[in-house]
Design a protein around this motif. Structure first.
Motif: not given
Lengths: 114, 110
Positions: A36-39, A85-88
């Protein structure tokens, strides 16, 4: 030929929904991962599977459930989506067995929860 | 767990300049890789370099495992070099996780 492919590439969904991201690799690797890559661009492992068996689970909420039907596929299902959960989400694969292996990433799935 | 710090966090350079990116890690490693994440988000593996020096075109990397750091050199920068550079390490054998560093965002100005 794409070595590690993920679908969908972009996903916008409402809070509370359930969604899945699919991943397939054609490299013949035994090990697959979800990152998971966060903002802030920080990349953190979520899960690792070796030959369909879970070997790493990094304190990810139970709402996240990986499924590996065979060693070439590792899907990620997310229940009751939350704004955080918004992420890449990146799928990856590598050969297993030794530390001397490079890891190959898919192109990422951009998840936006609204 | 192992800590992986990269410096500088941000770097802005003119096209043609050279740069050195650093990765410090807090424990012994047996796997170290450098990645480039381009502006479209793709993560591309640049080097597998747990020790020693490797070169690939304008890019080279050196890891001094005993002193727990690695350096990535980019010479004659081009705008296509822009993006975020990550180092990532493993401390065990087998399938242990790859821990990523904090990243260096490189911007090359024409």
């Amino acid at each position: 030929d794409t070595a590690v492919s993920q679908t969908p590439k972009y996903l916008v969904t409402q809070m509370g929904n359930d969604k899945s991201i699919k991943c397939e690799q054609n490299l013949g690797h035994d090990t697959m991962y979800w990152y998971k890559q966060d903002s802030k661009k920080f990349l953190k492992i979520m899960f690792s599977y070796n030959n369909k068996e879970l070997i790493i689970n990094e304190t990810v909420p139970n709402r996240f459930s990986p499924k590996s039907p065979d060693k070439a596929h590792l899907n990620l299902h997310i229940n009751s989506l939350e704004l955080g959960d918004s992420a890449v989400y990146f799928c990856a694969s590598s050969p297993a067995g030794t530390a001397k292996n490079t890891i190959y990433f898919g192109e990422g799935s951009w998840l936006t929860v609204v | 767990g192992i800590q992986v710090e990269q410096s500088p966090p941000d770097l802005i350079l003119q096209e043609g300049a050279n740069s050195t990116l650093r990765c410090n890690f807090s424990d012994s490693v047996n796997n170290l890789q450098w990645f480039h994440q381009n502006p479209w988000g793709q993560l591309i593996n640049l080097f597998y370099i747990p020790s020693g020096t490797k070169q690939n075109g304008r890019l080279s990397a050196t890891t001094v495992a005993t002193e727990r750091y690695s350096l990535l050199y980019i010479s004659s920068s081009q705008t296509t070099d822009s993006g975020v550079y990550f180092c990532a390490v493993k401390t065990g054998f087998g399938n242990e996780k790859l821990t990523f560093g904090t990243g260096t965002r490189l911007t090359i100005i024409p």
